[in-house]
Design a protein around this motif. Structure first.
Motif, PDB file in Angstrom:
ATOM      1  N   ASP A 216      -3.033  -6.184   6.247  1.00  0.00           N
ATOM      2  CA  ASP A 216      -3.291  -4.908   5.571  1.00  0.00           C
ATOM      3  C   ASP A 216      -2.407  -3.794   6.108  1.00  0.00           C
ATOM      4  N   ALA A 217      -1.911  -3.964   7.330  1.00  0.00           N
ATOM      5  CA  ALA A 217      -1.080  -2.919   7.934  1.00  0.00           C
ATOM      6  C   ALA A 217      -0.261  -3.533   9.056  1.00  0.00           C
TER       7      ALA A 217
ATOM      8  N   HIS B   7     -11.578  -5.124  13.818  1.00  0.00           N
ATOM      9  CA  HIS B   7     -10.375  -5.508  13.093  1.00  0.00           C
ATOM     10  C   HIS B   7      -9.794  -6.800  13.677  1.00  0.00           C
TER      11      HIS B   7
ATOM     12  N   ARG C 258       1.124  -0.091   4.524  1.00  0.00           N
ATOM     13  CA  ARG C 258       0.999   0.806   5.674  1.00  0.00           C
ATOM     14  C   ARG C 258       1.767   0.258   6.886  1.00  0.00           C
TER      15      ARG C 258
ATOM     16  N   VAL D 295       2.669  -5.160   1.858  1.00  0.00           N
ATOM     17  CA  VAL D 295       1.979  -4.568   3.022  1.00  0.00           C
ATOM     18  C   VAL D 295       2.459  -3.127   3.123  1.00  0.00           C
TER      19      VAL D 295
ATOM     20  N   CYS E 183       7.633  -6.563   4.640  1.00  0.00           N
ATOM     21  CA  CYS E 183       6.442  -5.788   4.278  1.00  0.00           C
ATOM     22  C   CYS E 183       6.532  -5.330   2.823  1.00  0.00           C
TER      23      CYS E 183
ATOM     24  N   PRO F 276      -8.520   4.606   5.362  1.00  0.00           N
ATOM     25  CA  PRO F 276      -8.182   4.743   3.936  1.00  0.00           C
ATOM     26  C   PRO F 276      -7.920   6.211   3.586  1.00  0.00           C
TER      27      PRO F 276
ATOM     28  N   MET G 265      -9.946  -4.864   8.815  1.00  0.00           N
ATOM     29  CA  MET G 265      -8.558  -5.023   8.405  1.00  0.00           C
ATOM     30  C   MET G 265      -7.888  -6.108   9.242  1.00  0.00           C
ATOM     31  N   ARG G 266      -6.850  -6.677   8.672  1.00  0.00           N
ATOM     32  CA  ARG G 266      -5.988  -7.611   9.415  1.00  0.00           C
ATOM     33  C   ARG G 266      -4.692  -6.846   9.713  1.00  0.00           C
ATOM     34  N   ILE G 267      -4.427  -6.638  10.988  1.00  0.00           N
ATOM     35  CA  ILE G 267      -3.332  -5.762  11.395  1.00  0.00           C
ATOM     36  C   ILE G 267      -2.344  -6.537  12.250  1.00  0.00           C
TER      37      ILE G 267
END
Length: 426
Positions: free
Chosen positions: A66-67, A25, A102, A100, A95, A193, A1-3
């Protein structure tokens, strides 16, 4: 993920970043100040949350994300409304518009029940702003966070644990310390997820203990004998908190201030049962957590130096100011006679004494004011060495003076180097 990790260089943010990076991540770290040594494993964005109140300015940061984890916070001396509410609201709006979903927010335990301070009220309002958005939000309200790293309240516990006499502040309520690893594990759970969303949880340890009892546990962990507990009268405790306010005004981040006083009176307790039910976590007891990570000599050094740091900077800054004032007052004739002995003419000697005295005062003020303290310490080091050279050239007999004015320069230089070594907050 990209956080996207806002507040990614703080105590909690750094631990989250380390864990997420280890799991593969990609983290985008957002913090107020640029990092001195960028890590090739993450993207860093220097951005002041309090001033980024336009949602469009967040969109480039959120590209491909992603979050989002919002661990930004301010206790006192900063724009709490800007950090916790206005800037964060712009982030959540961005967001929502960019899909986005989460968003994990770190709030403060008890802020939803008893918001006594601007800190608590702004944290509560920040929660409301997030909850009003069409996002898969999670609000985490940690109690006092403890772990191997130390900052803020966690560092204060260690610093107090180093004192042979423990000052017990009046009117302090119980706390439920929570371990940093449990906090990080909770974040990892909510990034999976299918993890639950639209929940607000207190991250509180399994037992309520008094603040002084928590200090005693840290003292035992550091392998020191129990300290004598000195119960301070209310006026002494209030004075200590006000001194912290002054330090805050001078730019120093201190966990001892009037906001902390109000928060300690409220305590840091909550119900950990919903946290257990939702995540399956079993938060560890403070004593057990400490026993699993025996303290090393580095922790003992840190605890002692943390307690001494305010004195080192306070005394050292006042030392330079006092030398300047004395040189312009009671010590004027002494300074003039030494320079005349070294062969300087009257007007040159007077100019030299005046310039040196003013330089000392400016250096002292710079050391006390944190934004300039680095430059003040470098200036103090340079001018101390300069005084040693000039004194040796003009009045070499000072090396044989029984009061040791030339010899005493070197302990001053050593204290200067200690101050430079411990100036950093994180």
């Amino acid at each position: 993920m990209r956080i996207v990790l806002v507040g990614g260089t703080g105590l909690i943010g750094s631990a989250i970043h380390a864990r997420l990076s280890a799991e593969g991540h990609e983290c985008v770290l957002v913090s107020r100040h640029p990092v001195t040594s960028p890590d090739r494993h993450h993207v860093h964005v220097a951005l002041d949350v309090a001033r980024t109140t336009d949602a469009s300015k967040w969109k480039s940061v959120l590209a491909g994300a992603d979050a989002v984890i919002n661990a930004a916070g301010a206790l006192q001396g900063q724009d709490m409304q800007g950090v916790h509410v206005a800037g964060s609201a712009a982030l959540y709006a961005a967001c929502e518009s960019m899909g986005v979903r989460r968003v994990i927010l770190f709030s403060a335990i008890g802020s939803d029940r008893d918001a006594r301070t601007d800190f608590s009220r702004s944290k509560r309002d920040g929660e409301a702003v997030l909850m009003a958005r069409d996002l898969d939000w999670v609000v985490l309200r940690p109690s006092v966070v403890v772990g191997r790293p130390a900052y803020g309240g966690s560092a204060l516990l260690r610093g107090l644990a180093s004192l042979p006499i423990l000052p017990v502040m009046p009117h302090t309520a119980a706390i439920q310390p929570v371990h940093l690893d449990d906090v990080v594990e909770t974040v990892v759970f909510f990034l999976r997820p299918g993890a639950p969303c639209r929940v607000a949880l207190d991250l509180a340890g399994p037992e309520r203990i008094g603040f002084s009892d928590a200090v005693a546990l840290f003292r035992s962990w550091l392998r020191w004998r129990p300290a004598y507990r000195l119960h301070l009268p209310s006026w002494v405790a209030s004075a200590a908190y006000r001194v912290g306010d002054v330090a805050q005004m001078l730019g120093w981040r201190t966990p001892v201030n009037s906001t902390a006083q109000a928060e300690m009176r409220r305590g840091a307790t909550g119900d950990p049962e919903p946290w257990r039910r939702v995540t399956g976590m079993r938060p560890r007891h403070l004593e057990v957590a400490l026993a699993r990570e025996p303290a090393s000599v580095q922790e003992r050094w840190f605890a002692r130096l943390y307690a001494l740091k305010p004195l080192i900077f306070g005394v050292f800054g006042m030392f330079w100011i006092a030398t300047g004032i004395i040189s312009l007052g009671a010590g004027w004739n002494i300074g003039m006679s030494l320079l005349r002995e070294g062969g300087l003419q009257e007007n040159v000697a007077a100019l030299t004494v005046t310039a040196g005295a003013l330089a000392d005062i400016v250096i002292g003020l710079a050391i006390l004011w944190r934004p300039l303290s680095r430059y003040g310490l470098w200036a103090a080091l340079i001018i101390s060495l300069t005084y040693a050279v000039i004194g040796t050239v003009l009045v070499p007999r000072l090396w044989a003076d029984p009061l040791g004015p030339m010899l005493k320069i070197w302990p001053v230089i050593m204290l200067n180097l200690v101050a430079m070594a411990i100036r950093e907050d994180r």
